[in-house]
Write a protein that holds these residues in place. Structure first.
Motif, PDB file in Angstrom:
ATOM      1  N   ASP A   1       0.867  -1.077   0.056  1.00  0.00           N
ATOM      2  CA  ASP A   1       0.179   0.089   0.030  1.00  0.00           C
ATOM      3  C   ASP A   1       0.810   1.237   0.228  1.00  0.00           C
ATOM      4  OD1 ASP A   1      -2.162  -1.583   0.110  1.00  0.00           O
ATOM      5  OD2 ASP A   1      -2.711  -1.479   2.234  1.00  0.00           O
ATOM      6  N   ALA A   2       2.039   1.289   0.705  1.00  0.00           N
ATOM      7  CA  ALA A   2       2.922   2.218   0.779  1.00  0.00           C
ATOM      8  C   ALA A   2       3.402   2.616  -0.655  1.00  0.00           C
ATOM      9  CB  ALA A   2       3.973   2.213   1.742  1.00  0.00           C
ATOM     10  N   VAL A   3       3.376   1.996  -1.679  1.00  0.00           N
ATOM     11  CA  VAL A   3       4.124   2.111  -2.965  1.00  0.00           C
ATOM     12  C   VAL A   3       3.011   1.953  -3.954  1.00  0.00           C
ATOM     13  CG1 VAL A   3       6.532   1.538  -2.322  1.00  0.00           C
ATOM     14  CG2 VAL A   3       5.001  -0.146  -3.305  1.00  0.00           C
ATOM     15  N   LYS A   4       1.696   1.884  -3.499  1.00  0.00           N
ATOM     16  CA  LYS A   4       0.804   1.722  -4.684  1.00  0.00           C
ATOM     17  C   LYS A   4       0.548   3.034  -5.505  1.00  0.00           C
ATOM     18  CE  LYS A   4      -4.233   0.792  -5.195  1.00  0.00           C
ATOM     19  NZ  LYS A   4      -5.522   0.638  -4.594  1.00  0.00           N
ATOM     20  N   ASP A   5       0.818   4.088  -5.059  1.00  0.00           N
ATOM     21  CA  ASP A   5       0.410   5.331  -5.716  1.00  0.00           C
ATOM     22  C   ASP A   5       1.740   5.419  -6.881  1.00  0.00           C
ATOM     23  OD1 ASP A   5      -1.659   6.179  -4.897  1.00  0.00           O
ATOM     24  OD2 ASP A   5      -0.743   7.619  -3.219  1.00  0.00           O
ATOM     25  N   GLN A   6       3.001   5.000  -6.480  1.00  0.00           N
ATOM     26  CA  GLN A   6       4.051   4.897  -7.436  1.00  0.00           C
ATOM     27  C   GLN A   6       3.729   3.890  -8.887  1.00  0.00           C
ATOM     28  OE1 GLN A   6       7.971   4.867  -5.427  1.00  0.00           O
ATOM     29  NE2 GLN A   6       6.743   4.814  -3.543  1.00  0.00           N
ATOM     30  N   VAL A   7       3.207   2.839  -8.127  1.00  0.00           N
ATOM     31  CA  VAL A   7       2.859   1.673  -9.072  1.00  0.00           C
ATOM     32  C   VAL A   7       1.888   2.118 -10.342  1.00  0.00           C
ATOM     33  CG1 VAL A   7       2.053  -0.493  -9.474  1.00  0.00           C
ATOM     34  CG2 VAL A   7       3.683  -0.190  -7.760  1.00  0.00           C
ATOM     35  N   GLU A   8       0.763   2.738  -9.631  1.00  0.00           N
ATOM     36  CA  GLU A   8      -0.046   3.255 -10.675  1.00  0.00           C
ATOM     37  C   GLU A   8       0.412   4.405 -11.528  1.00  0.00           C
ATOM     38  OE1 GLU A   8      -4.129   2.651  -8.000  1.00  0.00           O
ATOM     39  OE2 GLU A   8      -3.011   4.362  -7.626  1.00  0.00           O
ATOM     40  N   ASN A   9       1.204   5.339 -10.967  1.00  0.00           N
ATOM     41  CA  ASN A   9       1.801   6.179 -11.935  1.00  0.00           C
ATOM     42  C   ASN A   9       2.827   5.654 -12.891  1.00  0.00           C
ATOM     43  OD1 ASN A   9       0.576   8.260 -10.470  1.00  0.00           O
ATOM     44  ND2 ASN A   9       2.296   8.815  -9.000  1.00  0.00           N
TER      45      ASN A   9
ATOM     46  N   GLY B   1      18.126  -3.215   5.951  1.00  0.00           N
ATOM     47  CA  GLY B   1      16.712  -3.035   6.188  1.00  0.00           C
ATOM     48  C   GLY B   1      16.195  -4.044   5.347  1.00  0.00           C
ATOM     49  N   PRO B   2      14.948  -4.374   5.538  1.00  0.00           N
ATOM     50  CA  PRO B   2      14.096  -5.524   4.729  1.00  0.00           C
ATOM     51  C   PRO B   2      14.076  -4.997   3.138  1.00  0.00           C
ATOM     52  CG  PRO B   2      12.904  -4.660   6.301  1.00  0.00           C
ATOM     53  CD  PRO B   2      13.917  -3.696   6.447  1.00  0.00           C
TER      54      PRO B   2
ATOM     55  N   LEU C   1      15.879   1.267   7.737  1.00  0.00           N
ATOM     56  CA  LEU C   1      15.619   0.958   9.106  1.00  0.00           C
ATOM     57  C   LEU C   1      15.077   2.188   9.620  1.00  0.00           C
ATOM     58  CD1 LEU C   1      19.197  -0.877   9.722  1.00  0.00           C
ATOM     59  CD2 LEU C   1      16.960  -1.865   9.439  1.00  0.00           C
ATOM     60  N   PRO C   2      14.362   1.920  10.566  1.00  0.00           N
ATOM     61  CA  PRO C   2      13.828   3.179  11.361  1.00  0.00           C
ATOM     62  C   PRO C   2      14.987   4.207  11.833  1.00  0.00           C
ATOM     63  CG  PRO C   2      13.032   1.036  12.379  1.00  0.00           C
ATOM     64  CD  PRO C   2      14.027   0.684  11.243  1.00  0.00           C
ATOM     65  N   CYS C   3      15.991   3.784  12.102  1.00  0.00           N
ATOM     66  CA  CYS C   3      17.152   4.780  12.394  1.00  0.00           C
ATOM     67  C   CYS C   3      17.709   5.637  11.198  1.00  0.00           C
ATOM     68  CB  CYS C   3      18.289   4.249  13.103  1.00  0.00           C
ATOM     69  SG  CYS C   3      19.018   3.197  11.860  1.00  0.00           S
ATOM     70  N   ASN C   4      17.158   5.105  10.069  1.00  0.00           N
ATOM     71  CA  ASN C   4      17.438   5.900   8.651  1.00  0.00           C
ATOM     72  C   ASN C   4      16.111   6.453   8.303  1.00  0.00           C
ATOM     73  OD1 ASN C   4      20.119   5.264   9.035  1.00  0.00           O
ATOM     74  ND2 ASN C   4      19.622   3.091   7.895  1.00  0.00           N
ATOM     75  N   GLY C   5      15.089   6.485   8.834  1.00  0.00           N
ATOM     76  CA  GLY C   5      13.928   7.415   8.346  1.00  0.00           C
ATOM     77  C   GLY C   5      12.866   6.337   8.156  1.00  0.00           C
ATOM     78  N   GLY C   6      12.900   4.832   7.813  1.00  0.00           N
ATOM     79  CA  GLY C   6      11.906   3.972   7.816  1.00  0.00           C
ATOM     80  C   GLY C   6      11.352   4.176   6.365  1.00  0.00           C
ATOM     81  N   LYS C   7      11.805   5.125   5.546  1.00  0.00           N
ATOM     82  CA  LYS C   7      10.884   4.959   4.206  1.00  0.00           C
ATOM     83  C   LYS C   7      10.777   3.756   3.515  1.00  0.00           C
ATOM     84  CE  LYS C   7      11.253   7.776   0.067  1.00  0.00           C
ATOM     85  NZ  LYS C   7      12.019   8.567  -1.010  1.00  0.00           N
ATOM     86  N   VAL C   8       9.780   3.665   2.813  1.00  0.00           N
ATOM     87  CA  VAL C   8       9.509   2.392   1.803  1.00  0.00           C
ATOM     88  C   VAL C   8       9.660   2.900   0.420  1.00  0.00           C
ATOM     89  CG1 VAL C   8       7.878   0.632   1.137  1.00  0.00           C
ATOM     90  CG2 VAL C   8       7.850   1.506   3.418  1.00  0.00           C
ATOM     91  N   GLU C   9      10.548   2.343  -0.417  1.00  0.00           N
ATOM     92  CA  GLU C   9      11.087   2.755  -1.598  1.00  0.00           C
ATOM     93  C   GLU C   9      10.810   1.571  -2.552  1.00  0.00           C
ATOM     94  OE1 GLU C   9      15.140   3.594  -1.365  1.00  0.00           O
ATOM     95  OE2 GLU C   9      15.196   4.616   0.202  1.00  0.00           O
ATOM     96  N   LEU C  10      10.232   1.946  -3.731  1.00  0.00           N
ATOM     97  CA  LEU C  10       9.663   0.946  -4.835  1.00  0.00           C
ATOM     98  C   LEU C  10      11.099   0.948  -5.731  1.00  0.00           C
ATOM     99  CD1 LEU C  10       7.933  -0.639  -6.557  1.00  0.00           C
ATOM    100  CD2 LEU C  10       7.362   1.389  -7.684  1.00  0.00           C
ATOM    101  N   VAL C  11      11.822  -0.274  -5.650  1.00  0.00           N
ATOM    102  CA  VAL C  11      12.916  -0.410  -6.497  1.00  0.00           C
ATOM    103  C   VAL C  11      12.722  -0.966  -7.959  1.00  0.00           C
ATOM    104  CG1 VAL C  11      15.135  -1.722  -6.411  1.00  0.00           C
ATOM    105  CG2 VAL C  11      14.184  -0.956  -4.387  1.00  0.00           C
ATOM    106  N   ASN C  12      11.811  -1.691  -8.081  1.00  0.00           N
ATOM    107  CA  ASN C  12      11.396  -2.007  -9.595  1.00  0.00           C
ATOM    108  C   ASN C  12       9.971  -2.651  -9.482  1.00  0.00           C
ATOM    109  OD1 ASN C  12      11.819  -2.765 -11.903  1.00  0.00           O
ATOM    110  ND2 ASN C  12      13.362  -4.196 -11.970  1.00  0.00           N
TER     111      ASN C  12
END
Length: 102
Positions: free
Chosen positions: A25-33, A54-55, A77-88
């Motif tokens: 869900d965190a990357v859904k907008d990116q996928v739709e775009n 990080g995972p 990782l949370p200590c690095n901001g915890g951002k979820v990134e779409l890679v591919n």
């Protein structure tokens, strides 16, 4: 010991969890775009996981009818901001296509 993961090694394919869906869900907008379409159905069904700084997840997402999308996602990782990134992302997969890392 067989259930432990080594840093950088990929897990086997597992059924998606609520947490997997939240990552999708965190990357859904990116996928739709990327594909210039809105997904009414967007449900995580399977995933594979590797641990690095990080995972790192490869996720199979059911997108309606017989369409499956494979996502490659990294979560800081949370200590690095915890951002979820779409890679591919790869469109046009089927239910039976293996969930490979990419």
């Amino acid at each position: 010991m067989a259930n432990q993961m080594m840093c950088g090694g990929w897990s086997g394919t597992k059924d998606a969890t609520e947490e997997t869906q939240e990552t999708c869900d965190a990357v859904k907008d990116q996928v739709e775009n990327i594909f210039n379409q809105k997904y009414v159905v967007y449900k995580a069904v399977k995933y594979r996981l590797a641990l690095a700084a990080g995972p790192y997840l490869t996720i199979k997402v059911f997108a309606g009818e017989e369409d499956y999308i494979h996502l490659s996602v990294f979560q800081q990782l949370p200590c690095n901001g915890g951002k979820v990134e779409l890679v591919n992302v790869v469109q046009g997969n089927t239910k039976d296509d293996p969930l490979c890392t990419f």
